[in-house]
Design a protein around this motif. Structure first.
Motif, PDB file in Angstrom:
ATOM      1  N   CYS A  22       0.781  -1.214  -0.077  1.00  0.00           N
ATOM      2  CA  CYS A  22       0.055   0.023   0.133  1.00  0.00           C
ATOM      3  C   CYS A  22       0.664   1.177  -0.041  1.00  0.00           C
ATOM      4  O   CYS A  22       1.892   1.455   0.588  1.00  0.00           O
ATOM      5  CB  CYS A  22      -0.952  -0.124   1.161  1.00  0.00           C
ATOM      6  SG  CYS A  22      -1.653   1.585   1.660  1.00  0.00           S
ATOM      7  N   ASN A  23       0.540   2.183  -0.922  1.00  0.00           N
ATOM      8  CA  ASN A  23       1.163   3.395  -0.896  1.00  0.00           C
ATOM      9  C   ASN A  23       0.656   4.385   0.312  1.00  0.00           C
ATOM     10  O   ASN A  23      -0.044   5.435  -0.397  1.00  0.00           O
ATOM     11  CB  ASN A  23       1.102   3.971  -2.416  1.00  0.00           C
ATOM     12  CG  ASN A  23       1.690   3.171  -3.542  1.00  0.00           C
ATOM     13  OD1 ASN A  23       2.649   2.461  -3.162  1.00  0.00           O
ATOM     14  ND2 ASN A  23       1.273   3.260  -4.608  1.00  0.00           N
ATOM     15  N   ASP A  29      -0.643  11.853   1.882  1.00  0.00           N
ATOM     16  CA  ASP A  29      -0.535  13.296   1.072  1.00  0.00           C
ATOM     17  C   ASP A  29      -1.551  13.649   0.325  1.00  0.00           C
ATOM     18  O   ASP A  29      -1.824  15.015   0.268  1.00  0.00           O
ATOM     19  CB  ASP A  29       0.718  13.030   0.326  1.00  0.00           C
ATOM     20  CG  ASP A  29       2.134  13.069   1.025  1.00  0.00           C
ATOM     21  OD1 ASP A  29       2.112  13.147   2.316  1.00  0.00           O
ATOM     22  OD2 ASP A  29       3.007  12.546   0.477  1.00  0.00           O
ATOM     23  N   PHE A  30      -2.192  12.867  -0.710  1.00  0.00           N
ATOM     24  CA  PHE A  30      -3.341  13.048  -1.380  1.00  0.00           C
ATOM     25  C   PHE A  30      -4.343  13.671  -0.597  1.00  0.00           C
ATOM     26  O   PHE A  30      -5.142  14.501  -1.021  1.00  0.00           O
ATOM     27  CB  PHE A  30      -3.640  11.802  -2.078  1.00  0.00           C
ATOM     28  CG  PHE A  30      -5.124  12.005  -2.876  1.00  0.00           C
ATOM     29  CD1 PHE A  30      -5.064  12.690  -3.957  1.00  0.00           C
ATOM     30  CD2 PHE A  30      -5.971  11.186  -2.566  1.00  0.00           C
ATOM     31  CE1 PHE A  30      -6.437  12.848  -4.644  1.00  0.00           C
ATOM     32  CE2 PHE A  30      -7.181  11.218  -3.104  1.00  0.00           C
ATOM     33  CZ  PHE A  30      -7.197  12.219  -4.346  1.00  0.00           C
ATOM     34  N   TYR A 323      -1.490   2.862 -14.141  1.00  0.00           N
ATOM     35  CA  TYR A 323      -0.923   3.890 -13.408  1.00  0.00           C
ATOM     36  C   TYR A 323      -1.160   3.538 -11.694  1.00  0.00           C
ATOM     37  O   TYR A 323      -2.184   2.847 -11.448  1.00  0.00           O
ATOM     38  CB  TYR A 323      -1.592   5.225 -13.405  1.00  0.00           C
ATOM     39  CG  TYR A 323      -0.869   5.816 -14.608  1.00  0.00           C
ATOM     40  CD1 TYR A 323       0.160   6.764 -14.719  1.00  0.00           C
ATOM     41  CD2 TYR A 323      -1.654   5.913 -15.977  1.00  0.00           C
ATOM     42  CE1 TYR A 323       0.571   7.446 -15.705  1.00  0.00           C
ATOM     43  CE2 TYR A 323      -1.373   6.422 -17.035  1.00  0.00           C
ATOM     44  CZ  TYR A 323      -0.087   7.178 -16.958  1.00  0.00           C
ATOM     45  OH  TYR A 323       0.132   7.771 -18.079  1.00  0.00           O
ATOM     46  N   ALA A 324      -0.515   3.881 -10.802  1.00  0.00           N
ATOM     47  CA  ALA A 324      -0.708   3.868  -9.287  1.00  0.00           C
ATOM     48  C   ALA A 324      -1.234   4.919  -8.991  1.00  0.00           C
ATOM     49  O   ALA A 324      -1.056   6.044  -9.544  1.00  0.00           O
ATOM     50  CB  ALA A 324       0.443   3.206  -8.666  1.00  0.00           C
ATOM     51  N   TRP A 340      -2.153  10.928  -8.970  1.00  0.00           N
ATOM     52  CA  TRP A 340      -1.404  11.507  -8.077  1.00  0.00           C
ATOM     53  C   TRP A 340      -0.091  11.460  -8.413  1.00  0.00           C
ATOM     54  O   TRP A 340       0.426  10.231  -8.342  1.00  0.00           O
ATOM     55  CB  TRP A 340      -2.046  11.411  -6.706  1.00  0.00           C
ATOM     56  CG  TRP A 340      -1.215  11.914  -5.634  1.00  0.00           C
ATOM     57  CD1 TRP A 340      -0.143  11.336  -4.852  1.00  0.00           C
ATOM     58  CD2 TRP A 340      -1.336  13.182  -4.970  1.00  0.00           C
ATOM     59  NE1 TRP A 340       0.453  12.001  -3.968  1.00  0.00           N
ATOM     60  CE2 TRP A 340       0.039  13.404  -3.872  1.00  0.00           C
ATOM     61  CE3 TRP A 340      -1.855  14.244  -5.223  1.00  0.00           C
ATOM     62  CZ2 TRP A 340      -0.199  14.401  -3.177  1.00  0.00           C
ATOM     63  CZ3 TRP A 340      -1.840  15.173  -4.525  1.00  0.00           C
ATOM     64  CH2 TRP A 340      -0.765  15.390  -3.507  1.00  0.00           C
ATOM     65  N   ARG A 341       0.767  12.525  -8.863  1.00  0.00           N
ATOM     66  CA  ARG A 341       2.040  12.482  -9.083  1.00  0.00           C
ATOM     67  C   ARG A 341       2.983  12.896  -7.797  1.00  0.00           C
ATOM     68  O   ARG A 341       4.183  13.017  -8.102  1.00  0.00           O
ATOM     69  CB  ARG A 341       2.574  13.115 -10.315  1.00  0.00           C
ATOM     70  CG  ARG A 341       1.690  12.598 -11.428  1.00  0.00           C
ATOM     71  CD  ARG A 341       2.390  11.661 -12.398  1.00  0.00           C
ATOM     72  NE  ARG A 341       1.848  10.396 -11.759  1.00  0.00           N
ATOM     73  CZ  ARG A 341       2.300   9.260 -12.466  1.00  0.00           C
ATOM     74  NH1 ARG A 341       3.085   9.311 -13.443  1.00  0.00           N
ATOM     75  NH2 ARG A 341       1.912   8.055 -11.747  1.00  0.00           N
ATOM     76  N   GLY A 342       2.493  13.196  -6.603  1.00  0.00           N
ATOM     77  CA  GLY A 342       3.087  13.613  -5.504  1.00  0.00           C
ATOM     78  C   GLY A 342       3.080  15.047  -5.589  1.00  0.00           C
ATOM     79  O   GLY A 342       3.071  15.933  -6.631  1.00  0.00           O
TER      80      GLY A 342
END
Ligand SMILES: [Mn+2]
Length: 353
Positions: A22-23, A29-30, A323-324, A340-342
């Motif tokens: 899991c990220n 952050d998202f 994509y993740a 979401w790219r951060g």
């Protein structure tokens, strides 16, 4: 009516909190970024169009948000650890949340309709739906989609489209083997000592076979029973450890993952449900592949959207990027698959206007 016309939804699925892949940080952050939308909306480019991402009126958590089936090291404490921050952040976001359960958090479905836990401090709610959102109309047996702009949307996790899962679902009603072993494993004594217990269990079995029976050719009933209980105790305190720690490997190899929406729908599994869903767009997750497919039916067209996942990293399959860290943004202008790219960077993958 006007307020109903201007609506924004954010759809997230397959975060798998508690799972080793899991990220978690990206997801937190998202959520903080989503919270920030309250103060200022975000304008992003999608092909040649500009889209304004507004603070959501609703967040749809579309299943497998928690991974009760396959937590890291099979230890459910890892779920609790992972869940704290995201749910705290979700509470801060000033809108209602709809939690539609998936297969990995299936047992939360039992909480549907159990009302009093769900009103948050800010007066917003978190409502659990066992199967799909919205529910079916009891009289007609049909589910009417939620109107956002001029399109109607229907939300479900999507394991209902998955043949293996559909069969499992019937079995699981009586006995869910994955949950059963997880329950047995998550006994503290078992979790801590299952390896040692297994060695003792094997040792006892060997003793039983080669020594004891010869010493006592006719042991009495009570000796036998207590002996069986001792062996049983160590079996019960170790075998769940073996199952819980190997089922992850077995499960990973049969994962429904990485199927595009087109592959899922062309698999024909959807046909079964089709007459009962009255919506222009069917939104689901489960396969971890944020993508889309338009199905032509006798009555018109139906769009299928997949919200992807927050697990692992971007992978390429036959030239298509899976994509993740993806989500769907829905508003009166259309539907958008985003990633979401951060650090507040959002990329638009596909737009449907
Ligand atoms: Mn799933």
């Amino acid at each position: 009516m006007n307020s109903q016309m201007k609506q924004a939804y954010i759809v997230i699925s397959d975060v798998h909190l508690g799972n080793g892949e899991c990220n978690h940080k990206d997801f937190c952050d998202f959520l903080e970024w989503v919270h920030g939308l309250e103060k200022q909306s975000e304008v992003i480019k999608c092909k040649d169009k500009k889209i304004t991402i507004k603070t959501p009126d609703k967040i749809i958590l579309l299943g497998d948000i928690l991974d009760l089936w396959n937590p890291k090291n099979s230890d459910r404490n890892n779920i609790i650890k992972d869940v704290m921050k995201p749910f705290y952040l979700l509470t801060n976001i000033n809108c209602d949340k709809i939690y539609v359960v998936g297969n990995h958090d299936d047992s939360l479905g039992e909480l549907e309709g159990k009302g009093d836990f769900d009103v948050l401090n800010n007066g917003k709610k978190i409502v659990i739906y066992n199967r799909h959102y919205p529910k079916k109309d009891k009289k007609s047996g049909k589910a009417h989609g939620i109107k956002i702009g001029n399109k109607s949307y229907f939300f479900l996790h999507g394991h209902q489209f998955d043949k293996n899962q559909a069969i499992l679902k019937h079995v699981n009603r009586i006995w869910n083997p994955i949950n059963w072993f997880q329950d047995l494993f998550n006994v503290k004594f078992t979790k801590k000592y299952w390896k040692a217990n297994f060695a003792i269990f094997l040792g006892l079995l060997i003793c039983d076979k080669y020594f004891l029976m010869r010493e006592f050719p006719q042991p009495d009933f009570f000796d036998n029973l207590s002996w069986a209980m001792i062996i049983g105790f160590f079996a019960l305190s170790s075998i769940p450890g073996i199952v819980a720690n190997t089922q992850g490997i077995i499960y990973n190899s049969t994962k429904p993952r990485d199927k595009t929406v087109e592959q899922v729908i062309k698999d024909k599994y959807y046909q079964k449900n089709r007459e009962t869903i009255d919506a222009d767009v069917v939104v689901f997750g489960h396969t971890h592949f944020a993508s889309s497919y338009e199905l032509k039916t006798e009555t018109g067209k139906k769009l299928f959207l997949n919200s992807g996942c927050w697990v692992g990293s971007d992978i390429e399959y036959n030239g298509i990027t899976c994509y993740a860290n993806t989500f769907l943004y829905l508003d009166e202008s259309g539907a958008y698959i985003m990633t979401w790219r951060g650090s507040g960077n959002i990329e638009c993958i596909e737009a449907f206007t």
